[in-house]
Design a protein around this motif. Structure first.
Motif, PDB file in Angstrom:
ATOM      1  N   PRO A 153       6.756 -16.742 -53.747  1.00 52.46           N
ATOM      2  CA  PRO A 153       6.325 -16.841 -55.149  1.00 52.46           C
ATOM      3  C   PRO A 153       7.092 -15.881 -56.054  1.00 52.46           C
ATOM      4  O   PRO A 153       7.245 -14.701 -55.737  1.00 52.46           O
ATOM      5  CB  PRO A 153       4.837 -16.480 -55.077  1.00 52.46           C
ATOM      6  CG  PRO A 153       4.436 -16.823 -53.680  1.00 52.46           C
ATOM      7  CD  PRO A 153       5.625 -16.529 -52.829  1.00 52.46           C
ATOM      8  N   THR A 154       7.571 -16.411 -57.179  1.00 53.42           N
ATOM      9  CA  THR A 154       8.368 -15.632 -58.119  1.00 53.42           C
ATOM     10  C   THR A 154       7.897 -15.945 -59.533  1.00 53.42           C
ATOM     11  O   THR A 154       7.646 -17.110 -59.855  1.00 53.42           O
ATOM     12  CB  THR A 154       9.865 -15.978 -57.973  1.00 53.42           C
ATOM     13  OG1 THR A 154      10.257 -15.835 -56.598  1.00 53.42           O
ATOM     14  CG2 THR A 154      10.722 -15.068 -58.830  1.00 53.42           C
ATOM     15  N   VAL A 155       7.793 -14.917 -60.370  1.00 49.78           N
ATOM     16  CA  VAL A 155       7.237 -15.083 -61.711  1.00 49.78           C
ATOM     17  C   VAL A 155       8.364 -15.134 -62.737  1.00 49.78           C
ATOM     18  O   VAL A 155       9.209 -14.239 -62.800  1.00 49.78           O
ATOM     19  CB  VAL A 155       6.260 -13.936 -62.050  1.00 49.78           C
ATOM     20  CG1 VAL A 155       5.701 -14.125 -63.460  1.00 49.78           C
ATOM     21  CG2 VAL A 155       5.129 -13.887 -61.027  1.00 49.78           C
ATOM     22  N   TYR A 156       8.335 -16.184 -63.566  1.00 44.96           N
ATOM     23  CA  TYR A 156       9.299 -16.351 -64.657  1.00 44.96           C
ATOM     24  C   TYR A 156       8.523 -16.512 -65.953  1.00 44.96           C
ATOM     25  O   TYR A 156       7.753 -17.462 -66.105  1.00 44.96           O
ATOM     26  CB  TYR A 156      10.175 -17.586 -64.432  1.00 44.96           C
ATOM     27  CG  TYR A 156      11.036 -17.527 -63.201  1.00 44.96           C
ATOM     28  CD1 TYR A 156      12.337 -17.029 -63.260  1.00 44.96           C
ATOM     29  CD2 TYR A 156      10.561 -17.980 -61.967  1.00 44.96           C
ATOM     30  CE1 TYR A 156      13.136 -16.983 -62.132  1.00 44.96           C
ATOM     31  CE2 TYR A 156      11.348 -17.940 -60.838  1.00 44.96           C
ATOM     32  CZ  TYR A 156      12.632 -17.441 -60.932  1.00 44.96           C
ATOM     33  OH  TYR A 156      13.418 -17.400 -59.804  1.00 44.96           O
ATOM     34  N   GLY A 157       8.749 -15.584 -66.879  1.00 44.02           N
ATOM     35  CA  GLY A 157       8.059 -15.666 -68.158  1.00 44.02           C
ATOM     36  C   GLY A 157       6.551 -15.695 -68.031  1.00 44.02           C
ATOM     37  O   GLY A 157       5.869 -16.388 -68.794  1.00 44.02           O
ATOM     38  N   GLY A 158       6.041 -14.962 -67.057  1.00 41.39           N
ATOM     39  CA  GLY A 158       4.609 -14.904 -66.846  1.00 41.39           C
ATOM     40  C   GLY A 158       4.035 -16.063 -66.065  1.00 41.39           C
ATOM     41  O   GLY A 158       2.826 -16.097 -65.782  1.00 41.39           O
ATOM     42  N   ILE A 159       4.889 -17.026 -65.670  1.00 39.28           N
ATOM     43  CA  ILE A 159       4.417 -18.216 -64.937  1.00 39.28           C
ATOM     44  C   ILE A 159       4.930 -18.159 -63.509  1.00 39.28           C
ATOM     45  O   ILE A 159       6.144 -18.118 -63.279  1.00 39.28           O
ATOM     46  CB  ILE A 159       4.912 -19.498 -65.612  1.00 39.28           C
ATOM     47  CG1 ILE A 159       4.411 -19.557 -67.062  1.00 39.28           C
ATOM     48  CG2 ILE A 159       4.443 -20.734 -64.835  1.00 39.28           C
ATOM     49  CD1 ILE A 159       4.973 -20.713 -67.859  1.00 39.28           C
ATOM     50  N   PRO A 160       4.027 -18.142 -62.494  1.00 39.21           N
ATOM     51  CA  PRO A 160       4.467 -18.083 -61.095  1.00 39.21           C
ATOM     52  C   PRO A 160       5.119 -19.405 -60.658  1.00 39.21           C
ATOM     53  O   PRO A 160       4.622 -20.481 -60.977  1.00 39.21           O
ATOM     54  CB  PRO A 160       3.174 -17.831 -60.315  1.00 39.21           C
ATOM     55  CG  PRO A 160       2.133 -17.534 -61.327  1.00 39.21           C
ATOM     56  CD  PRO A 160       2.576 -18.100 -62.617  1.00 39.21           C
ATOM     57  N   GLU A 161       6.214 -19.286 -59.958  1.00 35.97           N
ATOM     58  CA  GLU A 161       6.871 -20.444 -59.349  1.00 35.97           C
ATOM     59  C   GLU A 161       6.668 -20.349 -57.840  1.00 35.97           C
ATOM     60  O   GLU A 161       7.052 -19.352 -57.214  1.00 35.97           O
ATOM     61  CB  GLU A 161       8.362 -20.456 -59.676  1.00 35.97           C
ATOM     62  CG  GLU A 161       8.682 -20.732 -61.134  1.00 35.97           C
ATOM     63  CD  GLU A 161       8.455 -22.176 -61.521  1.00 35.97           C
ATOM     64  OE1 GLU A 161       8.313 -23.032 -60.614  1.00 35.97           O
ATOM     65  OE2 GLU A 161       8.402 -22.457 -62.727  1.00 35.97           O
ATOM     66  N   PRO A 162       6.081 -21.363 -57.219  1.00 30.78           N
ATOM     67  CA  PRO A 162       5.734 -21.277 -55.792  1.00 30.78           C
ATOM     68  C   PRO A 162       6.897 -21.608 -54.863  1.00 30.78           C
ATOM     69  O   PRO A 162       6.858 -22.574 -54.096  1.00 30.78           O
ATOM     70  CB  PRO A 162       4.611 -22.311 -55.665  1.00 30.78           C
ATOM     71  CG  PRO A 162       4.964 -23.355 -56.683  1.00 30.78           C
ATOM     72  CD  PRO A 162       5.594 -22.617 -57.842  1.00 30.78           C
ATOM     73  N   TYR A 163       7.959 -20.810 -54.926  1.00 29.45           N
ATOM     74  CA  TYR A 163       9.075 -21.045 -54.014  1.00 29.45           C
ATOM     75  C   TYR A 163       8.638 -20.804 -52.572  1.00 29.45           C
ATOM     76  O   TYR A 163       7.843 -19.897 -52.297  1.00 29.45           O
ATOM     77  CB  TYR A 163      10.242 -20.100 -54.337  1.00 29.45           C
ATOM     78  CG  TYR A 163      10.976 -20.430 -55.612  1.00 29.45           C
ATOM     79  CD1 TYR A 163      11.436 -21.704 -55.870  1.00 29.45           C
ATOM     80  CD2 TYR A 163      11.231 -19.440 -56.562  1.00 29.45           C
ATOM     81  CE1 TYR A 163      12.111 -22.002 -57.038  1.00 29.45           C
ATOM     82  CE2 TYR A 163      11.907 -19.726 -57.739  1.00 29.45           C
ATOM     83  CZ  TYR A 163      12.345 -21.017 -57.966  1.00 29.45           C
ATOM     84  OH  TYR A 163      13.009 -21.310 -59.123  1.00 29.45           O
TER      85      TYR A 163
END
Length: 319
Positions: free
Chosen positions: A268-278
């Motif tokens: 999980p990685t956060v971009y612009g406050g939105i988590p991306e579930p990699y």
């Protein structure tokens, strides 16, 4: 073949000695500014669709690539030197290492604020609250991904161009790759502004990196024993995770680094406050240290040299 070896060697030495100068007059920076002007022209003339983006791509990439061919073609006995300089401005291995070092050094002093700032210069994820292990993860992932984009793809195109058209072809092909890659960085976004206008730039860039990304996995695997890794594990890990990223090419490098260093990347990685579930890449140690980043830097250098050797072998067999 001698000219190819001279040009390749001189370009690598120039990068080692000079690095990638951070200047608004750098050819890539100038090209980026030209892309802004061409975008405005094409949108006014042809609208905001795919055809407009294609026209802009052709207007920027083809004349500059042709100019690289012509300059090298008419350089005569200085053609290897000209090709070397043109290749030098299209690669940035030292820059990758400098960015990683700028993260590793403050992190080793427990200066998390400085390390986070340095990481934010090369990644788009949120870095303000990252713990040390996640800072290292971001830096290593950047090395694995950008080894393809910033180094190996241009080297590959240089070799293929040489096979197709000697040194002028090599120079033109390397410049073609860097122009296409820069346009992807300028236009290749999946947002409302560039969804259609930037589609050609994004798709062409994906296509151009297709073979270099896969060859990068092989180069990283061969180099893996130099940093305590195993060839078989690196190949398995890189191949297993090849589709575990929105980009069709990025995971080949990042998965390879995870396997070679026997660590776990991704997640999980956060971009612009939105988590991306990699998904996670690799099944090794999850808690990372500055020592892992140093090993990743060494792996970057070793993999670049191995990649060059593979290209030299390929060119010698095909010539």
């Amino acid at each position: 073949m001698i000219g190819f070896l001279i040009a390749l060697g001189v370009a690598l030495v120039l990068d080692l000695l000079l690095g990638d100068p951070h200047s608004r007059f750098h050819p890539v920076a100038l090209f980026g500014r030209a892309a802004g002007g061409v975008e405005i022209l094409c949108r006014k003339t042809f609208g905001n669709g795919i055809f407009s983006g294609l026209t802009g791509w052709l207007l920027l990439v083809l004349p500059i690539s042709a100019a690289a061919w012509a300059v090298t073609r008419f350089a005569g006995e200085f053609a290897p030197a000209v090709a070397a300089v043109l290749l030098y401005v299209t690669i940035a291995p030292r820059s990758l290492l400098e960015h990683a070092e700028a993260i590793r050094k403050p992190l080793s002093r427990n200066d998390l604020a400085a390390a986070r700032r340095a990481l934010s210069m090369i990644v788009s994820r949120d870095t303000a609250t990252l713990p040390p292990s996640e800072i290292v993860r971001g830096a290593i992932e950047s090395l694995g991904e950008n080894l393809i984009d910033a180094v190996n793809s241009a080297l590959f195109f240089f070799a293929v161009g040489f096979l197709a058209g000697s040194l002028p072809g090599a120079a033109a092909a390397a410049v073609l790759l860097r122009c296409a890659n820069t346009l992807d960085a300028c236009w290749g976004y999946r947002n409302e502004r560039y969804l259609f206008f930037g589609r050609v730039a994004a798709r062409v860039d994906d296509l151009f990196h297709l073979i270099p990304a896969r060859l990068t996995l092989l180069a990283v695997a061969i180099a893996a024993p130099l940093v305590g890794g195993r060839i078989s594990r690196t190949l398995r890990t890189g191949f297993r995770h090849r589709h575990d990223h929105p980009s069709p090419n990025s995971a080949w490098g990042m998965g390879a680094f995870a396997g070679a260093l026997e660590i776990r990347l991704g997640g999980p990685t956060v971009y612009g406050g939105i988590p991306e579930p990699y998904p996670f890449w690799g099944d090794g140690r999850a808690e990372l240290t500055t020592g892992d980043l140093l090993r990743a830097e060494r792996l970057t250098t070793a993999s670049t040299l191995v990649f060059c050797i593979l290209l030299i072998i390929g060119v010698s067999l095909c010539k």
